[in-house]
Design a protein around this motif. Structure first.
Motif, short mmCIF file in Angstrom:
data_model
loop_
_atom_site.label_atom_id
_atom_site.label_comp_id
_atom_site.label_asym_id
_atom_site.label_seq_id
_atom_site.Cartn_x
_atom_site.Cartn_y
_atom_site.Cartn_z
N MET A 1 0.83 -1.21 0.00
CA MET A 1 0.00 0.00 0.00
C MET A 1 0.87 1.26 0.00
N SER A 2 1.97 1.28 0.73
CA SER A 2 2.85 2.44 0.70
C SER A 2 3.87 2.28 -0.42
N VAL A 3 4.13 3.35 -1.11
CA VAL A 3 5.15 3.36 -2.16
C VAL A 3 6.09 4.52 -1.91
N HIS A 4 7.26 4.47 -2.55
CA HIS A 4 8.23 5.55 -2.40
C HIS A 4 7.66 6.83 -3.01
N ARG A 5 7.79 7.93 -2.31
CA ARG A 5 7.29 9.22 -2.78
C ARG A 5 8.46 10.21 -2.79
N PRO A 6 9.03 10.52 -3.95
CA PRO A 6 10.16 11.46 -4.00
C PRO A 6 9.79 12.81 -3.39
N GLY A 7 10.68 13.33 -2.57
CA GLY A 7 10.49 14.64 -1.96
C GLY A 7 9.55 14.64 -0.77
N VAL A 8 9.05 13.47 -0.39
CA VAL A 8 8.13 13.34 0.75
C VAL A 8 8.87 12.63 1.88
N ASN A 9 8.78 13.17 3.07
CA ASN A 9 9.38 12.54 4.24
C ASN A 9 8.39 11.55 4.83
N ILE A 10 8.67 10.25 4.71
CA ILE A 10 7.85 9.19 5.29
C ILE A 10 8.62 8.67 6.49
N VAL A 11 8.06 8.83 7.68
CA VAL A 11 8.80 8.52 8.90
C VAL A 11 8.05 7.46 9.72
N PRO A 12 8.57 6.23 9.75
CA PRO A 12 8.00 5.22 10.65
C PRO A 12 8.38 5.56 12.09
N ILE A 13 7.47 5.27 13.02
CA ILE A 13 7.76 5.48 14.44
C ILE A 13 6.89 4.54 15.27
N HIS A 14 7.43 4.07 16.37
CA HIS A 14 6.70 3.19 17.30
C HIS A 14 6.07 1.99 16.60
N GLY A 15 6.78 1.46 15.61
CA GLY A 15 6.29 0.27 14.91
C GLY A 15 5.23 0.54 13.85
N HIS A 16 4.96 1.79 13.54
CA HIS A 16 3.95 2.15 12.55
C HIS A 16 4.59 2.88 11.38
N THR A 17 4.31 2.39 10.18
CA THR A 17 4.75 3.05 8.95
C THR A 17 3.52 3.57 8.22
N PRO A 18 3.55 4.82 7.76
CA PRO A 18 2.39 5.34 7.02
C PRO A 18 2.00 4.42 5.87
N GLN A 19 0.70 4.22 5.71
CA GLN A 19 0.13 3.40 4.64
C GLN A 19 -0.60 4.34 3.69
N ILE A 20 -0.04 4.48 2.49
CA ILE A 20 -0.53 5.44 1.52
C ILE A 20 -0.95 4.68 0.27
N ALA B 1 0.68 15.35 -9.92
CA ALA B 1 1.49 14.13 -9.86
C ALA B 1 2.31 13.98 -11.13
N ALA B 2 1.71 14.23 -12.28
CA ALA B 2 2.42 14.14 -13.55
C ALA B 2 3.51 15.21 -13.64
N ALA B 3 3.20 16.43 -13.19
CA ALA B 3 4.18 17.52 -13.23
C ALA B 3 5.37 17.22 -12.31
N VAL B 4 5.11 16.68 -11.12
CA VAL B 4 6.18 16.31 -10.19
C VAL B 4 7.05 15.23 -10.81
N ASP B 5 6.41 14.20 -11.40
CA ASP B 5 7.17 13.13 -12.04
C ASP B 5 8.06 13.69 -13.16
N GLU B 6 7.52 14.59 -13.95
CA GLU B 6 8.27 15.19 -15.07
C GLU B 6 9.43 16.02 -14.53
N ALA B 7 9.19 16.78 -13.48
CA ALA B 7 10.26 17.60 -12.90
C ALA B 7 11.40 16.73 -12.35
N LEU B 8 11.05 15.58 -11.81
CA LEU B 8 12.09 14.69 -11.27
C LEU B 8 12.94 14.05 -12.37
N LYS B 9 12.39 13.91 -13.56
CA LYS B 9 13.13 13.34 -14.68
C LYS B 9 14.18 14.30 -15.23
N SER B 10 13.92 15.60 -15.10
CA SER B 10 14.84 16.57 -15.71
C SER B 10 15.96 17.00 -14.80
#
Length: 190
Positions: A1-20, A181-190
């Motif tokens: 359910m969670s995937v890598h999100r460039p530029g987003v800080n995903i921080v697990p704590i106390h045994g819980h990881t965000p589910q996105i 989302a498409a614009a962010v993906d495109e910006a990361l490619k360049s």
């Protein structure tokens, strides 16, 4: 359910990881911490903080949390074994720079720009907390009600045109998130 999100800080704590959900848009600059669940088609916009380090945050489907908003919760306490999780339903609009803390926003609820909703407060379905309003602890807004002021109080019932406007806002944010989302993906490619 969670995937890598460039530029987003995903921080697990106390045994819980965000589910996105894979279809959710999380803008760069956001920080998502701990026991957070974000549903399909929802969006969390630039520079939001969702911190579920002491309880949980649940965001349903097609809801949007707009730029600069802070979402938090409170732990269980003596006499309050459930604490104050933050539960946000489906098709909810949360305006820019809102502070959402340990409350419940029912399906199709609306939180205006810069508004504050505190522990155990409830924003009913199709209800609107006006821009800049402060819904104090434990206050309950009924369905289709408009509340405003600091502290917030009932102003009037929302008419069908206002409800339709909120639904159009949800549709706009769901569509606009795809473009971002498409614009962010495109910006990361360049």
């Amino acid at each position: 359910m969670s995937v890598h999100r460039p530029g987003v800080n995903i921080v697990p704590i106390h045994g819980h990881t965000p589910q996105i959900h894979e279809t959710a848009f999380i803008a760069p600059g956001c920080t998502i911490i701990g026991n957070v669940t974000i549903g399909a088609g929802s969006s969390v916009w630039y520079n939001c903080v969702l911190r579920a380090d002491v309880s949980r945050i649940v965001i349903g489907e097609r809801s949007n949390i707009q730029d600069g908003t802070v979402v938090h919760c409170d732990p269980e306490r003596p006499g309050d074994p459930d604490g104050s999780p933050c539960i946000i339903g489906d098709d909810v609009l949360v305006g820019h720079m809102a502070m959402i803390h340990g409350c419940r926003i029912e399906d199709r609820g609306f939180v205006g720009l810069g508004a504050i909703a505190m522990n155990k407060a409830v924003i009913g379905s199709d209800a609107m907390l006006a821009a800049g309003a402060m819904l104090t602890e434990g206050k309950v807004m009924g369905p289709r009600e408009l509340w405003g002021g600091r502290p917030a109080r009932l102003m009037r019932e929302l008419n069908d045109a206002a409800i339709m406007g909120m639904r159009m806002g949800v549709a706009h944010y769901a569509e606009n998130a795809k473009h971002h989302a498409a614009a962010v993906d495109e910006a990361l490619k360049s």
